[in-house]
Write an enzyme that holds these catalytic residues in place. Structure first.
Site, mmCIF file in Angstrom:
data_model
loop_
_atom_site.group_PDB
_atom_site.id
_atom_site.type_symbol
_atom_site.label_atom_id
_atom_site.label_comp_id
_atom_site.label_asym_id
_atom_site.label_seq_id
_atom_site.Cartn_x
_atom_site.Cartn_y
_atom_site.Cartn_z
ATOM 1 N N HIS A 99 -9.565 12.112 4.576
ATOM 2 C CA HIS A 99 -10.811 12.374 4.984
ATOM 3 C C HIS A 99 -11.234 11.373 6.349
ATOM 4 C CE1 HIS A 99 -13.446 8.062 2.797
ATOM 5 N NE2 HIS A 99 -14.290 9.000 3.907
ATOM 6 N N PHE A 103 -19.774 17.283 4.008
ATOM 7 C CA PHE A 103 -18.630 15.948 3.743
ATOM 8 C C PHE A 103 -18.579 16.439 5.495
ATOM 9 C CE2 PHE A 103 -13.591 14.955 2.784
ATOM 10 C CZ PHE A 103 -13.838 13.993 3.006
ATOM 11 N N HIS A 136 -21.099 15.398 7.621
ATOM 12 C CA HIS A 136 -21.176 13.531 7.644
ATOM 13 C C HIS A 136 -20.481 13.160 8.302
ATOM 14 C CE1 HIS A 136 -21.583 9.817 6.129
ATOM 15 N NE2 HIS A 136 -20.170 9.943 6.006
ATOM 16 N N GLU A 137 -18.833 13.563 8.805
ATOM 17 C CA GLU A 137 -17.640 13.275 9.516
ATOM 18 C C GLU A 137 -17.862 13.014 10.601
ATOM 19 O OE1 GLU A 137 -15.136 10.836 7.663
ATOM 20 O OE2 GLU A 137 -16.237 11.110 6.351
ATOM 21 N N LYS A 157 -21.130 10.839 11.725
ATOM 22 C CA LYS A 157 -21.162 9.355 11.315
ATOM 23 C C LYS A 157 -19.737 9.081 12.658
ATOM 24 C CE LYS A 157 -20.228 5.427 8.580
ATOM 25 N NZ LYS A 157 -19.359 5.177 6.718
ATOM 26 N N HIS A 158 -18.872 9.717 12.144
ATOM 27 C CA HIS A 158 -17.310 9.446 13.333
ATOM 28 C C HIS A 158 -17.127 10.778 14.767
ATOM 29 C CE1 HIS A 158 -16.145 6.544 10.178
ATOM 30 N NE2 HIS A 158 -16.354 7.339 9.022
#
Length: 230
Positions: free
Chosen positions: A64, A114, A117-118, A121-122
């Site tokens: 994830h 995906f 996004h990771e 954000k991170h």
């Protein structure tokens, strides 16, 4: 032999102190969560799932994300909007990511959204130690250090739709890895609690696993949970 002047020492000390201060201010987090999810649980919900454009993922835990966190349980996010995701920087990793970091969102996608996004954000919150390529490559390497499915199957816990105790699942991961995991659940189409995500903690340099300073919040599990097939 020429001796170094003592007058140099204060400058060296100041330079060292400055370097430490710069590093500590730029690396604004304490550790990472490595979060992996079971695809069967993602799909066996009211919302359902869609396989990626490359086809059905393997029957294995998928990544994830790798998430920087603070010791108090909070976390930074979206730290640098100017450093956007660039798929060309990870072109050599794409085939591995399609296997080990697949997307299950609908409609079917290739994974780029995906992964973007990771990173946004991170990943941007850890760029003081991991550039974009290193962020994704390191996450892949960490996943393969501890094989969660093998750990569970070695303890007789199979993805067969049967119910297992939360204690036995936690213990199997702890015995195999040496660290306490965070087990998170969601509900299947019948409302049963099912194994969804497993999180382990990683040190602030993303080098190796550590015991979690604090376990992440999330969907809690009952004492008995389902491990669905995929």
């Amino acid at each position: 032999m020429k001796m170094q002047s003592n007058h140099d020492s204060p400058f060296i000390m100041l330079a060292t102190l400055f370097s430490v201060l710069v590093l500590s201010s730029s690396q604004d987090f304490d550790f990472f969560y490595l979060v992996q999810e079971w695809p069967g649980s993602h799909c066996d919900t009211e919302q359902g799932c869609c396989y990626p454009t490359t086809g059905k993922p393997a029957s294995d835990f998928g990544i994830h994300g790798l998430w920087p966190n603070y010791n108090d349980g909070s976390y930074p996010s979206n730290c640098n909007s100017s450093n956007s995701f660039d798929a060309s920087k990870i072109s050599d990793l794409i085939s591995r990511m399609q296997l080990e970091w697949p997307t299950l969102s609908c409609p079917s996608k290739d994974g780029l959204k995906f992964w973007g996004h990771e990173w946004k954000k991170h990943g941007t919150c850890a760029e003081s130690i991991l550039d974009q390529h290193a962020y994704f490559e390191t996450t892949l390497k960490l996943k393969n250090k501890i094989n969660l499915l093998h750990a569970l199957e070695g303890a007789g816990i199979q993805p067969n739709g049967q119910m297992y105790s939360l204690e036995s699942i936690t213990s199997a991961i702890q015995v195999a890895s040496g660290y306490t995991p965070r087990i998170q659940c969601n509900n299947d189409t019948s409302g049963n609690s099912q194994l969804h995500e497993i999180s382990l903690c990683v040190d602030s340099m993303a080098a190796d696993f550590i015991e979690c300073p604090v376990l992440p919040n999330g969907r809690s599990c009952g004492s008995s949970i389902e491990f669905p097939s995929f």
